[in-house]
Design a protein around this motif. Structure first.
Motif, PDB file in Angstrom:
ATOM      1  N   ILE A  64     -71.016  29.150  91.443  1.00 41.40           N
ATOM      2  CA  ILE A  64     -71.676  27.875  91.216  1.00 41.40           C
ATOM      3  C   ILE A  64     -72.480  27.914  90.023  1.00 41.40           C
ATOM      4  N   TRP A  65     -73.343  28.934  89.790  1.00 42.45           N
ATOM      5  CA  TRP A  65     -74.421  28.966  88.702  1.00 42.45           C
ATOM      6  C   TRP A  65     -73.639  28.928  87.095  1.00 42.45           C
ATOM      7  N   PRO A  66     -72.574  29.851  87.100  1.00 39.15           N
ATOM      8  CA  PRO A  66     -71.913  29.620  85.849  1.00 39.15           C
ATOM      9  C   PRO A  66     -71.303  28.352  85.702  1.00 39.15           C
ATOM     10  N   GLY A  67     -70.641  27.715  86.756  1.00 41.07           N
ATOM     11  CA  GLY A  67     -69.823  26.253  86.475  1.00 41.07           C
ATOM     12  C   GLY A  67     -70.994  25.367  86.010  1.00 41.07           C
ATOM     13  N   LEU A  68     -72.249  25.476  86.595  1.00 41.65           N
ATOM     14  CA  LEU A  68     -73.210  24.347  86.577  1.00 41.65           C
ATOM     15  C   LEU A  68     -73.776  24.698  85.037  1.00 41.65           C
ATOM     16  N   GLY A 215     -62.356  18.385  81.886  1.00 39.28           N
ATOM     17  CA  GLY A 215     -61.923  19.369  81.436  1.00 39.28           C
ATOM     18  C   GLY A 215     -61.785  20.528  82.224  1.00 39.28           C
ATOM     19  N   GLY A 216     -62.199  20.557  83.432  1.00 40.34           N
ATOM     20  CA  GLY A 216     -62.000  21.647  84.460  1.00 40.34           C
ATOM     21  C   GLY A 216     -60.729  21.541  84.966  1.00 40.34           C
ATOM     22  N   ALA A 217     -60.248  19.976  85.084  1.00 40.01           N
ATOM     23  CA  ALA A 217     -58.989  19.912  85.757  1.00 40.01           C
ATOM     24  C   ALA A 217     -57.899  20.042  85.003  1.00 40.01           C
ATOM     25  N   VAL A 218     -58.032  20.000  83.555  1.00 40.64           N
ATOM     26  CA  VAL A 218     -56.552  19.792  82.580  1.00 40.64           C
ATOM     27  C   VAL A 218     -56.821  20.753  81.721  1.00 40.64           C
ATOM     28  N   LEU A 219     -58.104  21.249  81.160  1.00 43.40           N
ATOM     29  CA  LEU A 219     -58.032  21.900  80.004  1.00 43.40           C
ATOM     30  C   LEU A 219     -58.700  23.506  80.285  1.00 43.40           C
ATOM     31  N   THR A 220     -58.714  23.953  81.557  1.00 40.98           N
ATOM     32  CA  THR A 220     -59.174  25.013  82.216  1.00 40.98           C
ATOM     33  C   THR A 220     -60.708  25.141  81.748  1.00 40.98           C
ATOM     34  N   PHE A 221     -61.335  24.330  81.292  1.00 40.22           N
ATOM     35  CA  PHE A 221     -62.806  24.548  81.278  1.00 40.22           C
ATOM     36  C   PHE A 221     -63.445  24.961  82.287  1.00 40.22           C
ATOM     37  N   PRO A 222     -64.344  26.189  82.454  1.00 35.93           N
ATOM     38  CA  PRO A 222     -64.711  26.865  83.635  1.00 35.93           C
ATOM     39  C   PRO A 222     -66.061  25.888  83.939  1.00 35.93           C
ATOM     40  N   GLU A 223     -66.034  24.622  84.247  1.00 34.52           N
ATOM     41  CA  GLU A 223     -67.280  23.810  84.771  1.00 34.52           C
ATOM     42  C   GLU A 223     -67.628  23.755  86.092  1.00 34.52           C
ATOM     43  N   LEU A 224     -68.291  22.976  86.666  1.00 33.53           N
ATOM     44  CA  LEU A 224     -68.663  23.004  87.918  1.00 33.53           C
ATOM     45  C   LEU A 224     -67.515  22.656  89.030  1.00 33.53           C
ATOM     46  N   LEU A 225     -66.899  21.758  88.872  1.00 31.44           N
ATOM     47  CA  LEU A 225     -65.788  21.319  89.621  1.00 31.44           C
ATOM     48  C   LEU A 225     -64.736  22.538  89.580  1.00 31.44           C
ATOM     49  N   ALA A 226     -64.340  23.079  88.302  1.00 35.89           N
ATOM     50  CA  ALA A 226     -63.497  24.017  88.356  1.00 35.89           C
ATOM     51  C   ALA A 226     -63.673  25.369  89.271  1.00 35.89           C
ATOM     52  N   SER A 227     -65.103  25.427  89.301  1.00 35.96           N
ATOM     53  CA  SER A 227     -65.518  26.672  90.055  1.00 35.96           C
ATOM     54  C   SER A 227     -65.236  26.281  91.551  1.00 35.96           C
ATOM     55  N   ALA A 228     -65.040  25.144  92.063  1.00 37.89           N
ATOM     56  CA  ALA A 228     -64.995  24.900  93.487  1.00 37.89           C
ATOM     57  C   ALA A 228     -63.770  25.345  93.751  1.00 37.89           C
ATOM     58  N   ASN A 229     -62.694  25.129  93.073  1.00 39.12           N
ATOM     59  CA  ASN A 229     -61.233  25.677  93.085  1.00 39.12           C
ATOM     60  C   ASN A 229     -61.033  27.069  93.281  1.00 39.12           C
ATOM     61  N   THR A 230     -61.660  28.017  92.480  1.00 36.09           N
ATOM     62  CA  THR A 230     -61.742  29.202  92.424  1.00 36.09           C
ATOM     63  C   THR A 230     -62.458  30.001  93.768  1.00 36.09           C
ATOM     64  N   MET A 231     -63.602  29.357  94.046  1.00 37.07           N
ATOM     65  CA  MET A 231     -64.196  29.773  94.938  1.00 37.07           C
ATOM     66  C   MET A 231     -63.803  29.518  96.457  1.00 37.07           C
ATOM     67  N   SER A 232     -63.347  28.386  96.437  1.00 32.92           N
ATOM     68  CA  SER A 232     -62.514  27.975  97.882  1.00 32.92           C
ATOM     69  C   SER A 232     -61.181  28.987  98.091  1.00 32.92           C
ATOM     70  N   GLY A 233     -60.681  29.459  97.107  1.00 29.46           N
ATOM     71  CA  GLY A 233     -59.614  30.394  97.228  1.00 29.46           C
ATOM     72  C   GLY A 233     -60.257  31.590  97.937  1.00 29.46           C
ATOM     73  N   TYR A 234     -61.290  32.068  97.044  1.00 27.06           N
ATOM     74  CA  TYR A 234     -61.892  33.504  97.292  1.00 27.06           C
ATOM     75  C   TYR A 234     -62.309  33.389  98.928  1.00 27.06           C
ATOM     76  N   TYR A 235     -63.105  32.478  99.147  1.00 23.18           N
ATOM     77  CA  TYR A 235     -63.718  32.372 100.710  1.00 23.18           C
ATOM     78  C   TYR A 235     -62.702  32.070 101.791  1.00 23.18           C
ATOM     79  N   GLY A 236     -61.548  32.147 101.662  1.00 22.92           N
ATOM     80  CA  GLY A 236     -60.718  31.886 102.698  1.00 22.92           C
ATOM     81  C   GLY A 236     -59.917  30.163 102.822  1.00 22.92           C
ATOM     82  N   ALA A 237     -60.016  29.691 101.754  1.00 29.68           N
ATOM     83  CA  ALA A 237     -59.369  28.395 101.459  1.00 29.68           C
ATOM     84  C   ALA A 237     -60.552  27.329 102.501  1.00 29.68           C
ATOM     85  N   ASN A 238     -61.894  27.577 102.088  1.00 28.48           N
ATOM     86  CA  ASN A 238     -62.895  26.565 102.564  1.00 28.48           C
ATOM     87  C   ASN A 238     -63.055  25.480 101.695  1.00 28.48           C
ATOM     88  N   VAL A 239     -61.690  24.793 101.549  1.00 27.06           N
ATOM     89  CA  VAL A 239     -62.001  23.705 100.337  1.00 27.06           C
ATOM     90  C   VAL A 239     -63.006  22.434 100.811  1.00 27.06           C
TER      91      VAL A 239
END
Length: 301
Positions: A64-68, A215-239
């Motif tokens: 969350i913090w790096p994405g923010l 930018g996170g959705a299309v350009l792989t820019f690691p912003e806050l919303l993009a971090s949610a995708n990675t985070m939800s996969g790491y913590y057992g699909a808590n989308v």
């Protein structure tokens, strides 16, 4: 009791409004209960899915913090570039010279008509083909470029509309006492227009913050919303949990921005209350002298 704007409601109208209110509240409660029960049936409300955000700092420090930080960095860079550029373009569109006014109008209308996502994609291709920007930095550069080009054009229209909304008497009175065009813009029109434009400008700043998510959705820019995708996969699909936390952060960020803008607008309005003094020709001479560093007489005075 009746007023100039409306008639007082009669007994039937009051009963009808009460019935409508009760029906709406019941429908809202039913909708909320349906959402809650659906999420509960799907197991999205289990404590294990929400626990990483309330016990421990791993989710916050790793995702969350790096994405923010990236979201704030892109938004900040876009704002500090787009605002002065938009002000220049907006003022240029009001120029008396066609060679200034026409090109500025073409630039504004061109970039205002293109979706910001398209501008980001073009920016990414541009930096990849014609610059030496590293592949790690290209998404940030592309996001900022797209945001600047689009929002500077929108801000230019806000500036132009804000200046044109002022009464013509302001300009006529300033020109009557001998102020030049640039003095009229800097000393009379812009200070008043800024307060009138502030709500629209803040709304556009909120758009800038939210559009970083493209930018996170299309350009792989690691912003806050993009971090949610990675985070939800790491913590057992808590989308649901991940995107809820991110949504709350966006709401808090934009609410803080609008709150600050409201405070600033109120402060500007208080500080710009007139004293009732009338500016005379001698005062204009003092202004001109202060600007050029010596005595200066205006034309016709």
């Amino acid at each position: 009791m009746s007023s100039v704007l409306y008639d007082a409601q009669g007994p039937r109208a009051k009963r009808r409004n009460i019935i409508f209110t009760v029906v709406f509240l019941l429908a809202l409660a039913a909708l909320l209960w349906w959402v809650f029960s659906t999420l509960n049936d799907k197991g999205q409300l289990e404590w294990a899915l929400w626990e990483p955000f309330f016990t421990g700092t791993e989710a916050w420090s790793t995702y969350i913090w790096p994405g923010l930080q990236n979201t704030l960095k892109a938004a900040f860079l876009a704002v500090i570039i787009a605002m002065p550029l938009g002000a220049v373009l907006g003022i240029a569109r009001l120029s008396d010279h066609a060679w200034v006014r026409v090109p500025a109008g073409i630039v504004v209308e061109f970039f205002r008509a293109i979706p910001v996502l398209v501008l980001m994609i073009f920016g990414l291709a541009l930096f990849a083909e014609y610059t030496g920007v590293s592949s790690d930095d290209r998404p940030l550069y592309a996001v900022v470029t797209g945001l600047v080009l689009y929002n500077a054009s929108v801000l230019a229209e806000i500036v132009r509309a804000g200046i044109l909304s002022l009464p013509k008497g302001q300009s006529e009175a300033a020109m009557a006492i001998g102020l030049r065009k640039n003095q009229l813009m800097r000393l009379v029109l812009l200070p008043q227009a800024v307060t009138a434009m502030l709500p629209a400008i803040v709304s556009q700043l909120v758009v800038i913050v939210k559009d970083t998510a493209l930018g996170g959705a299309v350009l792989t820019f690691p912003e806050l919303l993009a971090s949610a995708n990675t985070m939800s996969g790491y913590y057992g699909a808590n989308v649901i949990a991940s995107f809820t936390v991110v949504a709350v952060l966006f709401i808090a960020l934009n609410f803080a921005l609008t709150t600050f803008a409201s405070w600033l607008e109120a402060r500007l309005r208080r500080s710009k209350r007139g004293t009732g003094a009338v500016l005379g020709a001698g005062d204009v001479d003092d202004i001109n002298a202060a600007e050029v560093g010596g005595p200066h007489k205006t034309d016709g005075v």
